[in-house]
Design a protein around this motif. Sequence first.
Motif, mmCIF file in Angstrom:
data_model
loop_
_atom_site.group_PDB
_atom_site.id
_atom_site.type_symbol
_atom_site.label_atom_id
_atom_site.label_comp_id
_atom_site.label_asym_id
_atom_site.label_seq_id
_atom_site.Cartn_x
_atom_site.Cartn_y
_atom_site.Cartn_z
ATOM 1 N N LYS A 64 -4.259 -0.425 1.126
ATOM 2 C CA LYS A 64 -3.929 -0.084 2.514
ATOM 3 C C LYS A 64 -3.232 1.275 2.570
ATOM 4 O O LYS A 64 -2.365 1.575 1.763
ATOM 5 C CB LYS A 64 -2.987 -1.135 3.104
ATOM 6 C CG LYS A 64 -3.658 -2.424 3.467
ATOM 7 C CD LYS A 64 -2.633 -3.353 4.140
ATOM 8 C CE LYS A 64 -3.266 -4.585 4.705
ATOM 9 N NZ LYS A 64 -3.854 -5.479 3.769
ATOM 10 N N ILE A 65 -3.632 2.087 3.555
ATOM 11 C CA ILE A 65 -2.987 3.357 3.855
ATOM 12 C C ILE A 65 -2.358 3.193 5.233
ATOM 13 O O ILE A 65 -3.063 2.937 6.213
ATOM 14 C CB ILE A 65 -3.994 4.517 3.886
ATOM 15 C CG1 ILE A 65 -4.815 4.560 2.607
ATOM 16 C CG2 ILE A 65 -3.279 5.841 4.131
ATOM 17 C CD1 ILE A 65 -6.031 5.457 2.690
ATOM 18 N N LEU A 66 -1.039 3.315 5.308
ATOM 19 C CA LEU A 66 -0.300 3.118 6.553
ATOM 20 C C LEU A 66 0.126 4.481 7.090
ATOM 21 O O LEU A 66 0.706 5.290 6.355
ATOM 22 C CB LEU A 66 0.931 2.255 6.299
ATOM 23 C CG LEU A 66 0.705 1.003 5.446
ATOM 24 C CD1 LEU A 66 2.016 0.327 5.126
ATOM 25 C CD2 LEU A 66 -0.236 0.055 6.139
ATOM 26 N N GLY A 75 0.829 -1.197 0.000
ATOM 27 C CA GLY A 75 0.000 0.000 0.000
ATOM 28 C C GLY A 75 0.858 1.239 0.000
ATOM 29 O O GLY A 75 2.001 1.218 -0.468
ATOM 30 N N VAL A 76 0.307 2.330 0.549
ATOM 31 C CA VAL A 76 1.048 3.585 0.637
ATOM 32 C C VAL A 76 1.198 3.997 2.096
ATOM 33 O O VAL A 76 0.328 3.752 2.918
ATOM 34 C CB VAL A 76 0.381 4.736 -0.162
ATOM 35 C CG1 VAL A 76 0.466 4.496 -1.641
ATOM 36 C CG2 VAL A 76 -1.047 4.959 0.260
ATOM 37 N N ARG A 77 2.330 4.628 2.368
ATOM 38 C CA ARG A 77 2.612 5.174 3.701
ATOM 39 C C ARG A 77 2.447 6.689 3.606
ATOM 40 O O ARG A 77 3.083 7.341 2.784
ATOM 41 C CB ARG A 77 4.030 4.817 4.119
ATOM 42 C CG ARG A 77 4.364 5.210 5.529
ATOM 43 C CD ARG A 77 5.743 4.714 5.928
ATOM 44 N NE ARG A 77 5.902 3.280 5.713
ATOM 45 C CZ ARG A 77 5.419 2.330 6.510
ATOM 46 N NH1 ARG A 77 4.722 2.662 7.579
ATOM 47 N NH2 ARG A 77 5.630 1.047 6.233
ATOM 48 N N LEU A 78 1.554 7.224 4.423
ATOM 49 C CA LEU A 78 1.250 8.647 4.436
ATOM 50 C C LEU A 78 1.662 9.207 5.790
ATOM 51 O O LEU A 78 1.403 8.595 6.826
ATOM 52 C CB LEU A 78 -0.248 8.857 4.193
ATOM 53 C CG LEU A 78 -0.802 10.272 4.243
ATOM 54 C CD1 LEU A 78 -0.133 11.166 3.208
ATOM 55 C CD2 LEU A 78 -2.306 10.250 4.014
ATOM 56 N N GLY A 79 2.317 10.351 5.766
ATOM 57 C CA GLY A 79 2.740 10.989 7.010
ATOM 58 C C GLY A 79 2.942 12.472 6.795
ATOM 59 O O GLY A 79 2.676 13.015 5.719
#
Length: 107
Positions: free
Chosen positions: A61-63, A25-29
């Motif tokens: 998925k958004i992590l 998925g992608v990791r957003l921060g």
Amino acid sequence: MSVTLTEAAARHVTRYISKRGRGVGVRLGVKTTGCSGLAYKLEYADEVAPEDVVFEGHGVKILIDPKSLPYLDGTELDFVREGLNEGFKFRNPREKDRCGCGESFRI
């Protein structure tokens, strides 16, 4: 708390992960930077870290790391094409202000 993504964003992420041949998925921060104080970080993730908060939408998925979550609560991630440009767009209801160049924001 929640973070969502549009169908367009999910399609783009799914296509890119398929081309890469790996990813969950992608990791957003967020990170501290720019004129207004905060900037979004977005990267493809190959695994879920134990501390990640995981949201899922349209099969993607958004992590999010726990420190970034209060700044991102309610954010919708979209993928848009405007003329010859395309990219991810963040719709964050918590944003109070954005710098003129669009690089950073303030909560």
